[in-house]
Design a protein around this motif. Structure first.
Motif, mmCIF file in Angstrom:
data_model
loop_
_atom_site.group_PDB
_atom_site.id
_atom_site.type_symbol
_atom_site.label_atom_id
_atom_site.label_comp_id
_atom_site.label_asym_id
_atom_site.label_seq_id
_atom_site.Cartn_x
_atom_site.Cartn_y
_atom_site.Cartn_z
ATOM 1 N N PHE A 1 -123.123 48.635 -4.646
ATOM 2 C CA PHE A 1 -123.692 47.368 -4.209
ATOM 3 C C PHE A 1 -123.109 46.261 -5.074
ATOM 4 O O PHE A 1 -122.822 46.450 -6.259
ATOM 5 C CB PHE A 1 -125.223 47.369 -4.174
ATOM 6 N N ALA A 2 -122.887 45.119 -4.454
ATOM 7 C CA ALA A 2 -122.180 44.020 -5.100
ATOM 8 C C ALA A 2 -123.091 43.158 -5.945
ATOM 9 O O ALA A 2 -124.236 42.913 -5.591
ATOM 10 C CB ALA A 2 -121.507 43.152 -4.041
ATOM 11 N N ASP A 3 -122.552 42.696 -7.054
ATOM 12 C CA ASP A 3 -123.184 41.643 -7.848
ATOM 13 C C ASP A 3 -122.596 40.353 -7.296
ATOM 14 O O ASP A 3 -121.415 40.068 -7.487
ATOM 15 C CB ASP A 3 -122.842 41.829 -9.321
ATOM 16 N N VAL A 4 -123.394 39.593 -6.578
ATOM 17 C CA VAL A 4 -122.889 38.417 -5.858
ATOM 18 C C VAL A 4 -122.353 37.334 -6.793
ATOM 19 O O VAL A 4 -121.564 36.495 -6.365
ATOM 20 C CB VAL A 4 -123.954 37.819 -4.911
ATOM 21 N N SER A 5 -122.740 37.342 -8.059
ATOM 22 C CA SER A 5 -122.276 36.309 -8.980
ATOM 23 C C SER A 5 -120.954 36.659 -9.669
ATOM 24 O O SER A 5 -120.390 35.833 -10.368
ATOM 25 C CB SER A 5 -123.348 36.017 -10.032
ATOM 26 N N THR A 6 -120.477 37.884 -9.476
ATOM 27 C CA THR A 6 -119.225 38.330 -10.094
ATOM 28 C C THR A 6 -118.417 39.132 -9.081
ATOM 29 O O THR A 6 -118.827 39.306 -7.942
ATOM 30 C CB THR A 6 -119.499 39.230 -11.316
ATOM 31 N N GLU A 7 -117.298 39.651 -9.510
ATOM 32 C CA GLU A 7 -116.504 40.547 -8.650
ATOM 33 C C GLU A 7 -116.777 42.003 -9.011
ATOM 34 O O GLU A 7 -115.962 42.883 -8.755
ATOM 35 C CB GLU A 7 -115.022 40.225 -8.795
ATOM 36 N N GLU B 1 -117.487 47.482 0.141
ATOM 37 C CA GLU B 1 -118.648 46.899 0.807
ATOM 38 C C GLU B 1 -119.934 47.470 0.224
ATOM 39 O O GLU B 1 -120.026 48.660 -0.065
ATOM 40 C CB GLU B 1 -118.614 47.198 2.299
ATOM 41 N N THR B 2 -120.919 46.596 0.067
ATOM 42 C CA THR B 2 -122.234 47.038 -0.367
ATOM 43 C C THR B 2 -122.763 48.063 0.630
ATOM 44 O O THR B 2 -122.609 47.905 1.841
ATOM 45 C CB THR B 2 -123.200 45.840 -0.461
ATOM 46 N N GLY B 3 -123.378 49.103 0.102
ATOM 47 C CA GLY B 3 -123.981 50.115 0.958
ATOM 48 C C GLY B 3 -123.050 51.252 1.336
ATOM 49 O O GLY B 3 -123.478 52.200 1.974
ATOM 50 N N HIS B 4 -121.803 51.176 0.927
ATOM 51 C CA HIS B 4 -120.869 52.262 1.216
ATOM 52 C C HIS B 4 -120.727 53.137 -0.030
ATOM 53 O O HIS B 4 -121.142 52.763 -1.118
ATOM 54 C CB HIS B 4 -119.521 51.698 1.640
ATOM 55 N N PHE B 5 -120.108 54.283 0.166
ATOM 56 C CA PHE B 5 -119.892 55.236 -0.910
ATOM 57 C C PHE B 5 -118.411 55.299 -1.245
ATOM 58 O O PHE B 5 -117.565 55.263 -0.350
ATOM 59 C CB PHE B 5 -120.365 56.637 -0.492
ATOM 60 N N TYR B 6 -118.117 55.418 -2.546
ATOM 61 C CA TYR B 6 -116.734 55.416 -3.000
ATOM 62 C C TYR B 6 -116.519 56.462 -4.084
ATOM 63 O O TYR B 6 -117.463 56.952 -4.697
ATOM 64 C CB TYR B 6 -116.361 54.033 -3.559
ATOM 65 N N PHE B 7 -115.231 56.735 -4.320
ATOM 66 C CA PHE B 7 -114.818 57.627 -5.392
ATOM 67 C C PHE B 7 -114.022 56.810 -6.400
ATOM 68 O O PHE B 7 -113.244 55.934 -6.024
ATOM 69 C CB PHE B 7 -113.959 58.767 -4.838
ATOM 70 N N LEU B 8 -114.217 57.112 -7.691
ATOM 71 C CA LEU B 8 -113.536 56.393 -8.754
ATOM 72 C C LEU B 8 -112.284 57.133 -9.204
ATOM 73 O O LEU B 8 -112.230 58.363 -9.170
ATOM 74 C CB LEU B 8 -114.465 56.221 -9.958
ATOM 75 N N SER B 9 -111.314 56.366 -9.665
ATOM 76 C CA SER B 9 -110.074 56.956 -10.178
ATOM 77 C C SER B 9 -110.307 57.556 -11.560
ATOM 78 O O SER B 9 -111.251 57.184 -12.272
ATOM 79 C CB SER B 9 -108.981 55.892 -10.264
ATOM 80 N N ASN B 10 -109.427 58.449 -11.948
ATOM 81 C CA ASN B 10 -109.491 59.022 -13.290
ATOM 82 C C ASN B 10 -109.327 57.935 -14.349
ATOM 83 O O ASN B 10 -109.866 58.046 -15.444
ATOM 84 C CB ASN B 10 -108.418 60.090 -13.473
ATOM 85 N N ASP B 11 -108.580 56.879 -14.020
ATOM 86 C CA ASP B 11 -108.363 55.781 -14.966
ATOM 87 C C ASP B 11 -109.687 55.159 -15.419
ATOM 88 O O ASP B 11 -109.807 54.721 -16.561
ATOM 89 C CB ASP B 11 -107.482 54.690 -14.352
ATOM 90 N N TYR B 12 -110.662 55.101 -14.539
ATOM 91 C CA TYR B 12 -111.955 54.526 -14.906
ATOM 92 C C TYR B 12 -112.563 55.302 -16.073
ATOM 93 O O TYR B 12 -113.057 54.717 -17.036
ATOM 94 C CB TYR B 12 -112.919 54.520 -13.717
#
Length: 132
Positions: A42-48, A2-13
């Motif tokens: 935050f989301a790019d509304v034109s893509t995923e 969700e836009t506005g939330h905080f996340y952690f990325l995997s090592n794969d990234y």
């Protein structure tokens, strides 16, 4: 995600998209499991694609960079400063990166309130304006 939330990325990234300017995961700190760095989404509304802004607790370091940019260019849209869980953080817009949900390991949850961590609405507007 969700836009506005905080996340952690995997090592794969970090393996699939090596970038010397992105801080790597630090999953074990002083012998304790610890997800870092954390990213504001935050989301790019034109893509995923979600655009992720890393945050840092090295506020004084980035304030010095901010002041130098202001002195040199008269403005600075590559850094912003705001509170996360009552602590000031540096938002490293200069290190913005695109991410799909495939690379998200977990959401940043307030350990006390057990809810997703969020920003103050006024600061969030400033941050999104700088990011765009």
């Amino acid at each position: 995600m969700e836009t506005g939330h905080f996340y952690f990325l995997s090592n794969d990234y970090f393996v699939d998209f090596p970038d010397p300017f992105l801080e790597r995961n630090k999953e074990v700190v002083d012998g304790k499991s610890h997800n870092r760095p954390c990213f504001y989404a935050f989301a790019d509304v034109s893509t995923e694609i979600y655009w992720m802004v890393p945050i840092s607790s090295k506020v004084e370091k980035y304030k010095r960079v901010y002041v130098k940019k202001i002195e040199r260019f008269g403005k600075c849209d590559t850094l912003a400063f705001g509170e996360v869980l009552g602590h000031e953080k540096a938002f490293l817009i200069q290190n913005l990166c695109p991410v799909t949900s495939k690379y998200i390991t977990s959401e940043y949850i307030d350990a006390v309130a057990h809810v997703p961590v969020a920003l103050d609405g006024a600061f969030e507007k400033i941050l999104i304006q700088k990011v765009k």
